[in-house]
Motif scaffolding. Structure first.
Motif, short mmCIF file in Angstrom:
data_model
loop_
_atom_site.label_atom_id
_atom_site.label_comp_id
_atom_site.label_asym_id
_atom_site.label_seq_id
_atom_site.Cartn_x
_atom_site.Cartn_y
_atom_site.Cartn_z
N ASN A 112 0.82 -1.22 0.00
CA ASN A 112 0.00 0.00 0.00
C ASN A 112 0.86 1.27 0.00
N GLY A 113 2.18 1.11 -0.13
CA GLY A 113 3.08 2.26 -0.19
C GLY A 113 3.70 2.67 1.13
N GLU A 114 3.21 2.13 2.25
CA GLU A 114 3.76 2.48 3.57
C GLU A 114 5.21 1.99 3.68
N ASP A 182 18.26 -17.46 12.14
CA ASP A 182 17.49 -18.55 11.54
C ASP A 182 16.03 -18.48 11.97
N MET A 183 15.80 -18.23 13.26
CA MET A 183 14.44 -18.17 13.76
C MET A 183 13.66 -17.04 13.12
N LEU A 184 14.33 -15.93 12.82
CA LEU A 184 13.65 -14.78 12.25
C LEU A 184 13.20 -15.00 10.81
N THR A 185 13.61 -16.12 10.19
CA THR A 185 13.11 -16.46 8.85
C THR A 185 11.67 -16.97 8.92
N TYR A 186 11.21 -17.34 10.11
CA TYR A 186 9.89 -17.92 10.27
C TYR A 186 8.81 -16.85 10.06
N SER A 187 7.67 -17.27 9.55
CA SER A 187 6.61 -16.32 9.18
C SER A 187 6.07 -15.53 10.37
N ALA A 188 6.21 -16.03 11.58
CA ALA A 188 5.72 -15.30 12.76
C ALA A 188 6.36 -13.92 12.89
N PHE A 189 7.52 -13.73 12.26
CA PHE A 189 8.28 -12.50 12.42
C PHE A 189 8.15 -11.57 11.21
N PHE A 190 7.23 -11.87 10.29
CA PHE A 190 7.01 -10.98 9.15
C PHE A 190 6.41 -9.65 9.62
N PRO A 191 6.77 -8.54 8.98
CA PRO A 191 6.24 -7.22 9.40
C PRO A 191 4.83 -7.01 8.89
N MET A 192 4.07 -6.20 9.62
CA MET A 192 2.71 -5.84 9.21
C MET A 192 2.55 -4.32 9.20
N PRO A 193 1.75 -3.78 8.27
CA PRO A 193 1.54 -2.33 8.20
C PRO A 193 0.53 -1.86 9.24
N GLN A 194 0.45 -0.57 9.43
CA GLN A 194 -0.49 -0.01 10.40
C GLN A 194 -1.93 -0.38 10.07
N SER A 204 -6.78 -10.00 7.33
CA SER A 204 -6.54 -11.44 7.31
C SER A 204 -7.08 -12.12 6.07
N SER A 205 -8.00 -11.48 5.35
CA SER A 205 -8.54 -12.04 4.11
C SER A 205 -7.79 -11.52 2.88
N ALA A 206 -7.10 -10.41 3.04
CA ALA A 206 -6.33 -9.82 1.94
C ALA A 206 -5.11 -9.13 2.53
N PRO A 207 -4.15 -9.90 3.06
CA PRO A 207 -3.01 -9.31 3.76
C PRO A 207 -2.17 -8.40 2.86
N ILE A 208 -1.74 -7.29 3.44
CA ILE A 208 -0.88 -6.33 2.75
C ILE A 208 0.54 -6.56 3.24
N GLY A 209 1.38 -7.11 2.39
CA GLY A 209 2.73 -7.43 2.79
C GLY A 209 3.76 -6.54 2.15
N ASN A 210 5.01 -6.97 2.23
CA ASN A 210 6.14 -6.26 1.62
C ASN A 210 6.94 -7.20 0.73
N GLY A 211 6.31 -8.32 0.33
CA GLY A 211 7.02 -9.35 -0.39
C GLY A 211 6.97 -9.23 -1.89
N ARG A 212 7.38 -10.29 -2.54
CA ARG A 212 7.50 -10.31 -4.00
C ARG A 212 6.15 -10.25 -4.70
N TYR A 213 5.09 -10.66 -3.99
CA TYR A 213 3.76 -10.71 -4.59
C TYR A 213 2.76 -10.00 -3.69
N GLN A 214 1.75 -9.39 -4.33
CA GLN A 214 0.68 -8.75 -3.59
C GLN A 214 -0.64 -9.44 -3.93
N MET A 215 -1.54 -9.42 -2.96
CA MET A 215 -2.83 -10.07 -3.14
C MET A 215 -3.59 -9.47 -4.31
N ASP A 216 -4.24 -10.35 -5.08
CA ASP A 216 -5.15 -9.90 -6.13
C ASP A 216 -6.56 -10.23 -5.65
#
Length: 536
Positions: A112-114, A182-194, A204-216
């Motif tokens: 979302n640009g954040e 190594d532990m920080l590679t686990y998904s529990a530690f992924f960042p979330m936007p405000q 939770s139905s359309a998560p906004i991430g910072n990864g290679r792909y965005q929800m369609d």
């Protein structure tokens, strides 16, 4: 002074380049982190995720597979070496394995640009451990300084997670812990936007991430989850396919037939009943991989009849694992001759002497130790464990002269309750999956004294001390040696019988460039973003 441990992004650039030149269509990185003309759509089998798509609340494969593509954490795991490599953090330092400093790269944004900053991780980690949010992976933070105070309601935030500035994050632990990256590679530690904290249900139905792909669009329950490549991805390896679609199936045999017909591209877990026809059905369009998914039979050491180690060793040596794997699983398992998976640097083949099938020695040992003539075997129902536990029981009857073996099975939640109250009276089936690629996670959570997942009740002071020493070791080689010494104690004391590591068989359509199929952390197929299509 202790040596400083540092990872730099320069090392990753060469690894990424090598990985992207393996397949026929060529690389997908134009040199500036942007995709360079790759495209096409990959469709893959998935099951319906058990939980909403929130990083700290997703603990099973179906949801994690999606999150691995939508988010990038501080650290990633290299898909070939399993070593921690830069994600959002381009470097990290520690002198004592207690206080860690992560330097974040610039240009990272959510879809979302954040902007992704150090404060982003502070806010995300504190939200994840807040008891009001009831996140299933909150306990992964239990060695962060201040975690217990937040859980107990004595503090609003963890003292040990601090934003020094926008691009410097400091994490302080309660004790030395070398596997933190190594532990920080686990998904529990992924960042979330405000935006996530403002409306977690919508997120939770359309998560906004910072990864290679965005929800369609939103997750279409029981139908599909679709994502599009995020062209502003700040990492070194953007996604190759333009679009990924996870098609959700309730019947895996239907998915198998869809790959045959070409209406589905990838099935990452061919069912055992299809293995005998796999080559005939797909020709060269299939592959197989060993995994870190470990199945074992544990002993309730709080029961007197299993406190003699010779009883435990005899029961292990009386099992012909190869025969069970061939007859029950059509070869879709790999005999476990260790506890640490072989794909990890500490993994060793053939170190479990009591795992070798030796019925004559087993019978003598069992008789001398006064092993019980009757056994009750426990397993969770509805997960396909009936046939192989029956096969084990038959071998015990035949090879040890055990007169009677009965079975107790129940739904998994009830099954774990029985373990929690120490009401199990005989050998029991359980499994363990490597959530992040480190030997510590194969050992500490299920064998150290009083751990919540230590259902055998095993307690050994030397083992506990070795784990603590390994966690505190600054040099990786020293840590590896200590983890192996701890494993040796387990294989000598046999609180569990190692049975097998799961083998995944992957079938794919002609749309996939065959040599671009790769496996991810723990050797599960997580990285669809590295796979190329004939549409490219």
């Amino acid at each position: 002074m202790a040596r400083t441990t540092t990872w730099r992004r320069a090392a990753v650039a060469s690894m990424a380049l090598g990985a992207l030149t393996l397949s026929a269509c060529g690389g997908g990185d134009g040199g500036d982190g942007e995709a360079s003309g790759e495209g096409g759509t990959i469709t893959a089998y998935n099951c319906e995720p058990q939980n909403p798509l929130v990083p700290a609340n997703t603990t099973e494969v179906c949801g994690s597979w999606v999150l691995e593509h939508v988010f990038t954490g501080l650290v990633q795991a290299d898909t070939e070496t399993y070593e921690p490599i830069p994600g959002v953090a381009e470097s990290w330092d520690t002198e004592d394995n207690v206080t860690w400093t992560f330097e974040l790269g610039e240009g990272w944004t959510f879809h979302n640009g954040e902007e992704v900053t150090a404060q982003t991780f502070v806010d995300t980690f504190n939200w994840a451990v807040d008891p009001e949010n009831a996140q299933q992976s909150a306990n992964f933070f239990d060695n962060f300084l201040g975690y217990q105070e937040v859980v107990d309601g004595d503090a609003d935030e963890m003292e040990g997670v601090r934003a020094v500035d926008d691009h410097t994050l400091e994490i302080e632990l309660t004790e030395p812990f070398s596997p933190l990256p190594d532990m920080l590679t686990y998904s529990a530690f992924f960042p979330m936007p405000q935006e996530a904290f403002e409306d977690i249900e919508a997120f939770s139905s359309a998560p906004i991430g910072n990864g290679r792909y965005q929800m369609d669009g939103e997750w279409e329950h029981d139908v599909q989850i679709a994502v599009e490549r995020y062209d502003d991805y700040a990492g070194e390896e953007p996604g190759l396919p333009q679009r990924l679609e996870w098609h959700i199936y309730s019947d895996i045999d239907t998915a198998y037939m869809d790959v045959q017909s070409g209406s589905l591209d990838i099935l990452d877990s061919v069912p055992p009943n299809r293995l005998t026809t796999l080559e005939g059905d797909f020709g060269e369009n299939w592959t197989s991989f060993d995994t870190g998914s470990f199945s074992y039979l544990g002993f309730p050491l709080y029961q007197e009849e299993f406190q003699d180690v010779d009883v435990r060793r005899a029961l292990s040596m009386a099992i012909d694992r190869e025969e069970i794997i061939d007859s029950i699983f059509n070869g879709a398992q790999t005999e476990a001759t260790s506890i640490i998976p072989e794909f990890l640097p500490e993994g060793r083949d053939g170190v479990c002497e009591s795992c070798e099938f030796n019925p004559d020695e087993a019978a003598d040992l069992y008789e001398e130790a006064g092993g019980p003539s009757e056994l009750t075997v426990y397993f969770n129902s509805g997960a396909g464990h009936e046939d192989w536990t029956e096969a084990v029981a038959n071998q015990w009857r035949q090879n040890l002269g055990i007169e009677d073996v009965t079975f107790e099975s129940m739904e998994f939640a009830q099954y774990l309750d029985l373990h929690d109250t120490e009401e199990v009276t005989g050998p029991f089936r359980l499994g363990w999956t490597i959530s992040y690629p480190n030997a510590q996670y194969a050992l500490e959570p299920i064998y150290t004294t009083d751990q919540s997942s230590n259902y055998t009740g095993f307690s050994d002071e030397e083992f506990d001390n070795l784990i603590s020493e390994a966690n505190a070791a600054v040099e990786p080689d020293e840590a590896s040696e200590l983890y192996q010494q701890a494993e040796d104690i387990l294989l000598e004391e046999m609180p569990v019988i190692p049975m097998w590591f799961s083998t995944y068989h992957v079938a794919y359509s002609d749309n996939i460039v065959g040599d671009s199929i790769q496996m991810g952390e723990g050797n599960t197929l997580t990285h669809l973003w590295k796979i190329e299509t004939s549409e490219s």
